[in-house]
Design a protein around this motif. Structure first.
Motif, short mmCIF file in Angstrom:
data_model
loop_
_atom_site.label_atom_id
_atom_site.label_comp_id
_atom_site.label_asym_id
_atom_site.label_seq_id
_atom_site.Cartn_x
_atom_site.Cartn_y
_atom_site.Cartn_z
N PHE A 146 92.34 123.97 53.52
CA PHE A 146 91.83 125.33 53.55
C PHE A 146 92.14 125.94 54.91
CE2 PHE A 146 88.48 122.63 55.23
CZ PHE A 146 88.03 123.33 56.34
N ALA A 147 92.13 127.27 54.99
CA ALA A 147 92.36 127.97 56.26
C ALA A 147 91.68 129.33 56.19
CB ALA A 147 93.85 128.12 56.54
N PHE A 148 90.94 129.67 57.25
CA PHE A 148 90.22 130.94 57.32
C PHE A 148 90.61 131.68 58.60
CE2 PHE A 148 87.41 128.46 54.63
CZ PHE A 148 87.00 129.38 53.68
N PRO A 149 91.15 132.90 58.50
CA PRO A 149 91.26 133.74 59.70
C PRO A 149 89.88 134.35 60.01
CG PRO A 149 92.15 134.88 57.79
CD PRO A 149 91.75 133.51 57.33
N LEU A 150 89.49 134.32 61.27
CA LEU A 150 88.18 134.82 61.68
C LEU A 150 88.30 136.18 62.33
CD1 LEU A 150 86.71 131.53 63.19
CD2 LEU A 150 86.51 132.38 60.86
N ARG A 151 87.28 136.98 62.19
CA ARG A 151 87.28 138.33 62.76
C ARG A 151 87.15 138.28 64.27
NH1 ARG A 151 82.83 141.64 59.61
NH2 ARG A 151 83.74 143.32 60.82
N ARG A 152 86.43 137.32 64.77
CA ARG A 152 86.24 137.19 66.21
C ARG A 152 85.90 135.74 66.53
NH1 ARG A 152 81.94 140.12 64.27
NH2 ARG A 152 82.86 142.03 65.07
N GLY A 153 86.01 135.38 67.78
CA GLY A 153 85.68 134.04 68.19
C GLY A 153 84.17 133.82 68.21
N GLY A 154 83.79 132.58 68.41
CA GLY A 154 82.38 132.25 68.46
C GLY A 154 82.11 130.93 67.77
N ALA A 155 80.82 130.66 67.53
CA ALA A 155 80.42 129.42 66.87
C ALA A 155 80.38 129.64 65.36
CB ALA A 155 79.05 128.97 67.38
N VAL A 156 81.01 128.76 64.62
CA VAL A 156 81.01 128.84 63.16
C VAL A 156 80.64 127.46 62.61
CG1 VAL A 156 82.72 130.68 63.08
CG2 VAL A 156 83.47 128.30 62.98
N ARG A 157 80.21 127.46 61.35
CA ARG A 157 79.88 126.22 60.65
C ARG A 157 80.61 126.21 59.31
NH1 ARG A 157 75.49 127.26 63.77
NH2 ARG A 157 74.45 125.46 64.74
N VAL A 158 80.95 125.03 58.86
CA VAL A 158 81.67 124.86 57.60
C VAL A 158 80.77 124.06 56.65
CG1 VAL A 158 83.70 123.91 56.46
CG2 VAL A 158 83.90 124.92 58.75
N ARG A 159 80.64 124.56 55.42
CA ARG A 159 79.85 123.86 54.39
C ARG A 159 80.75 123.61 53.19
NH1 ARG A 159 76.59 125.92 50.16
NH2 ARG A 159 76.82 128.01 51.04
N VAL A 160 80.72 122.37 52.68
CA VAL A 160 81.58 121.98 51.57
C VAL A 160 80.72 121.46 50.43
CG1 VAL A 160 83.43 120.44 50.82
CG2 VAL A 160 83.47 121.41 53.13
N THR A 161 80.99 121.96 49.23
CA THR A 161 80.31 121.47 48.02
C THR A 161 81.36 121.16 46.97
OG1 THR A 161 79.99 123.75 47.24
CG2 THR A 161 78.17 122.74 48.44
N ARG A 162 81.07 120.13 46.19
CA ARG A 162 81.97 119.73 45.11
C ARG A 162 81.19 118.86 44.15
NH1 ARG A 162 85.30 118.43 41.42
NH2 ARG A 162 87.55 118.22 41.77
N ALA A 163 81.32 119.11 42.85
CA ALA A 163 80.63 118.29 41.86
C ALA A 163 81.04 116.83 42.02
CB ALA A 163 80.95 118.79 40.45
N GLY A 164 80.03 115.95 42.05
CA GLY A 164 80.30 114.53 42.23
C GLY A 164 80.27 114.08 43.67
N TYR A 165 80.04 115.02 44.62
CA TYR A 165 80.00 114.69 46.04
C TYR A 165 78.77 115.34 46.68
CZ TYR A 165 84.77 112.96 45.65
OH TYR A 165 85.89 112.25 45.29
N ALA A 166 78.28 114.71 47.72
CA ALA A 166 77.13 115.26 48.44
C ALA A 166 77.56 116.49 49.23
CB ALA A 166 76.54 114.21 49.38
N GLU A 167 76.69 117.50 49.27
CA GLU A 167 76.98 118.68 50.08
C GLU A 167 77.08 118.27 51.55
OE1 GLU A 167 74.36 122.41 51.50
OE2 GLU A 167 74.78 122.37 49.33
N THR A 168 78.13 118.75 52.21
CA THR A 168 78.40 118.34 53.59
C THR A 168 78.53 119.57 54.47
OG1 THR A 168 79.61 116.41 52.75
CG2 THR A 168 79.95 117.01 55.06
N ARG A 169 77.87 119.52 55.65
CA ARG A 169 77.92 120.62 56.62
C ARG A 169 78.39 120.08 57.96
NH1 ARG A 169 74.12 124.95 55.11
NH2 ARG A 169 73.14 124.43 53.12
#
Length: 256
Positions: free
Chosen positions: A85-108
């Motif tokens: 995956f790839a995300f262009p950001l509007r501005r710099g700073g602190a960000v967090r990534v959250r991933v969900t998928r059936a069959g897997y635990a939600e991960t942050r």
């Protein structure tokens, strides 16, 4: 002696430069515009990464990735076939990534600092978990069927049994129903839920006084108005209000 006169327009006037043709002047103007320096936009900040199985390291496609942070617009996307995956950001700073998928635990992830013109790479490792699906209930409306029957009282001892045959657009059931005594009436009805037909033969106590002789009933019931097909027929022998358990028989028949 006459004076010699020389015309002024004879020959080129060397004191004034000659004018350029119009097409040359237009081309020069266009070239001047093209040569005006244009400021180059600053390179944007990007956060990108890969979602993989924590145990095997295999890529996880179609995982839902959400990026959020202070001053950022929350954005979402799904990983590709390689788990990227790839995300262009509007501005710099602190960000967090959250991933969900059936069959897997939600991960942050924790806070990831993305500076101006930075490209931050992050691998998210997700752990497989047992995924409990919500139960799926399929409901179908029960349809009351036309049932015509004859019930005969008998003083002979009988055993509970039912014989069911498929006929043209109908099912016919013949059976016997023992009762503790002759102080009962017998009645019946039938309904259908998809390919299951339930024929209920029900005994209920008489209100009038009667002799308490032992015996039972025999019956002959036809359930009609059926489309052709294969049916499971459930025959229930039930006592109304007596607390006795119902007896059930299952038969598979073909209706022509």
């Amino acid at each position: 002696m006459p004076a010699l006169i020389i015309p002024r327009n004879h020959g080129p006037d060397l004191r004034k430069p000659a004018a350029w043709p119009r097409w040359i002047r237009a081309a020069a103007a266009a070239l001047a515009i093209l040569l005006i320096p244009v400021p180059t936009p600053a390179a944007g900040q990007v956060i990108r990464g890969r979602v993989v199985d924590a145990e095997s390291g295999a890529a996880i496609p179609l995982a839902r990735v959400v990026v959020s942070g202070s001053g950022q617009r929350t954005t979402r996307m799904f990983t590709n076939a390689d788990g990227r995956f790839a995300f262009p950001l509007r501005r710099g700073g602190a960000v967090r990534v959250r991933v969900t998928r059936a069959g897997y635990a939600e991960t942050r992830t924790g806070a990831l600092r993305v500076g101006p013109r930075d490209t931050v790479d992050v691998d998210v490792r997700v752990s497989a978990v047992a995924h409990r699906l919500d139960p799926v209930t399929v409901s179908a409306r029960r349809r009351r069927l036309k049932a015509d029957g004859r019930f005969y009282e008998t003083v002979d001892s009988v055993n509970a049994r039912a014989h069911v045959v498929g006929q043209s657009r109908s099912v016919r059931a013949r059976g016997s129903f023992p009762t503790p005594d002759l102080c009962y009436h017998l009645s019946g009805n039938a309904d259908r839920t998809q390919s299951i037909i339930t024929l209920t033969v029900q005994a209920r106590g008489k209100r009038e006084l009667c002799a308490g002789a032992g015996g039972g009933f025999v019956y002959d019931v036809t359930v009609s108005r059926l489309p052709p097909g294969v049916y499971t027929v459930r025959v229930l022998h039930a006592f109304q209000g007596d607390g006795r358990p119902a007896q059930v028989e299952h038969t598979t028949v073909t209706v022509r």
